[in-house]
Scaffold this motif. Structure first.
Motif, PDB file in Angstrom:
ATOM      1  N   GLU A   1      56.023  19.853  28.479  1.00  0.00           N
ATOM      2  CA  GLU A   1      57.415  20.169  28.179  1.00  0.00           C
ATOM      3  C   GLU A   1      57.819  19.626  26.813  1.00  0.00           C
ATOM      4  OE1 GLU A   1      61.880  19.489  30.117  1.00  0.00           O
ATOM      5  OE2 GLU A   1      60.072  19.026  31.268  1.00  0.00           O
TER       6      GLU A   1
ATOM      7  N   ASP B   1      56.479  21.936  24.283  1.00  0.00           N
ATOM      8  CA  ASP B   1      57.299  23.150  24.257  1.00  0.00           C
ATOM      9  C   ASP B   1      58.633  22.902  23.560  1.00  0.00           C
ATOM     10  OD1 ASP B   1      55.285  24.385  25.602  1.00  0.00           O
ATOM     11  OD2 ASP B   1      56.241  24.300  27.572  1.00  0.00           O
TER      12      ASP B   1
ATOM     13  N   CYS C   1      60.047  24.646  20.333  1.00  0.00           N
ATOM     14  CA  CYS C   1      61.359  25.291  20.437  1.00  0.00           C
ATOM     15  C   CYS C   1      62.302  24.784  19.351  1.00  0.00           C
ATOM     16  CB  CYS C   1      61.942  25.026  21.827  1.00  0.00           C
ATOM     17  SG  CYS C   1      63.508  25.856  22.152  1.00  0.00           S
TER      18      CYS C   1
ATOM     19  N   GLN D   1      65.091  33.381  25.732  1.00  0.00           N
ATOM     20  CA  GLN D   1      63.751  33.160  26.278  1.00  0.00           C
ATOM     21  C   GLN D   1      63.497  31.673  26.524  1.00  0.00           C
ATOM     22  OE1 GLN D   1      60.918  35.005  23.652  1.00  0.00           O
ATOM     23  NE2 GLN D   1      61.831  37.052  23.862  1.00  0.00           N
TER      24      GLN D   1
ATOM     25  N   ASP E   1      65.393  30.590  29.616  1.00  0.00           N
ATOM     26  CA  ASP E   1      64.685  31.001  30.834  1.00  0.00           C
ATOM     27  C   ASP E   1      63.458  30.123  31.077  1.00  0.00           C
ATOM     28  OD1 ASP E   1      66.522  33.018  31.254  1.00  0.00           O
ATOM     29  OD2 ASP E   1      65.325  34.536  30.206  1.00  0.00           O
ATOM     30  N   HIS E   2      62.763  29.789  29.998  1.00  0.00           N
ATOM     31  CA  HIS E   2      61.545  28.987  30.127  1.00  0.00           C
ATOM     32  C   HIS E   2      61.851  27.590  30.664  1.00  0.00           C
ATOM     33  CE1 HIS E   2      57.562  27.416  29.219  1.00  0.00           C
ATOM     34  NE2 HIS E   2      58.139  26.404  28.597  1.00  0.00           N
TER      35      HIS E   2
END
Length: 204
Positions: free
Chosen positions: A98, A101, A105, A149, A152-153
Motif C-alpha cells: 500500500e 501504491d 499515486c 481509479q 476505487d483502488h
C-alpha cells in the motif's frame, strides 16, 4: 637270636579343660537386647529410606506436573506466536504494498497538479481558445479519471479516508463541465460574430 628291644612310648596326657571365653558366650538376656537394638536400627533405616523414597516420589510428581504445564504452555504459545507472526508478515507486506501504491499515486497526482496549475484560460487569445480549451479539458479529465481509479483502488484499505467525497467531487466536476460546455456552445456564435466584427473594423 636275641629279640629286638621293645620301645615303650609313654603318652603324657595333660589334664587340661577347655575354658569358654567369657566373650564367646553372652548371657541370654544380653543377646536378646542386642538383637532388638539391631532390629530397631534396621527398622529406623527402613523408615528413613521409605520417607526418602516418598519425598522423591512427591518431588518427581511435582516436577512432572510442571513439565506437563511447560509443554502445554510451549505448544500454546508456539501456535499463538506462529499465527501472529504470519499475520504480521502479511500485514507488513500489505502495508509495504500500500505504501508503494501511495507513493506512485502521489507522484501521479503531483504530475497532474502541476499540469492543472499551469492552465490559465485568462491568458489565452481568441485564436488559442479552441485548441487550448480541448487540451486543458483533456488534462483535467485525465486527472479526474486517475483520481477515481485511485479512490476505487484504496476504497478497502486504511487509506480510503484520503479519497472521501471523490464521488461527490466527480459528480460536481462533471456537472460543471457540462454547464461549461453548454455555455460555450451557446455563446460561441456571439463570440464568433464579435470576432468577425472586430476583424472587419480593423481592416477598414
Amino acid at each position: 637270636m636275641p629279640s629286638a628291644p621293645e620301645h615303650t612310648h609313654h603318652l603324657r596326657i595333660r589334664n587340661t579343660q577347655l575354658e569358654m571365653d567369657s566373650s564367646a558366650g553372652n548371657a541370654p538376656g544380653e543377646d536378646v537386647d542386642g538383637k532388638l537394638r539391631l532390629a530397631q536400627n534396621q527398622l529406623e533405616e527402613l523408615q528413613a529410606q521409605r520417607e526418602e523414597l516418598e519425598r522423591i516420589k512427591v518431588e518427581t510428581e511435582g516436577l512432572n506436573t510442571r513439565k506437563r504445564e511447560l509443554i502445554g504452555s510451549q505448544v500454546e504459545m508456539s501456535e499463538r506466536l506462529s499465527s501472529a507472526t504470519t499475520l504480521i508478515d502479511r500485514e507488513l507486506f500489505e502495508m509495504k504494498q500500500e505504501l508503494d501504491d501511495l507513493e506512485q499515486c502521489r507522484s501521479c497526482f503531483a504530475g497532474h497538479l502541476a499540469k492543472i496549475e499551469k492552465i490559465n484560460p485568462e491568458s489565452w487569445t481568441r485564436e488559442q481558445l479552441p485548441e487550448r480549451l480541448d487540451r486543458a479539458l483533456a488534462i483535467v479529465e485525465h486527472a479526474e479519471d486517475e483520481y477515481g481509479q485511485a479512490a476505487d483502488h484504496f476504497s478497502k484499505s486504511r487509506s480510503a479516508t484520503i479519497f472521501q467525497g471523490v464521488r461527490r467531487a466527480k459528480s460536481s466536476k462533471s456537472e460543471f463541465r457540462q454547464q461549461f460546455a453548454r455555455g460555450l456552445a451557446f455563446n460561441l456564435p456571439i463570440i464568433a460574430l464579435g470576432g468577425f466584427a472586430l476583424i472587419a473594423y480593423v481592416l477598414k
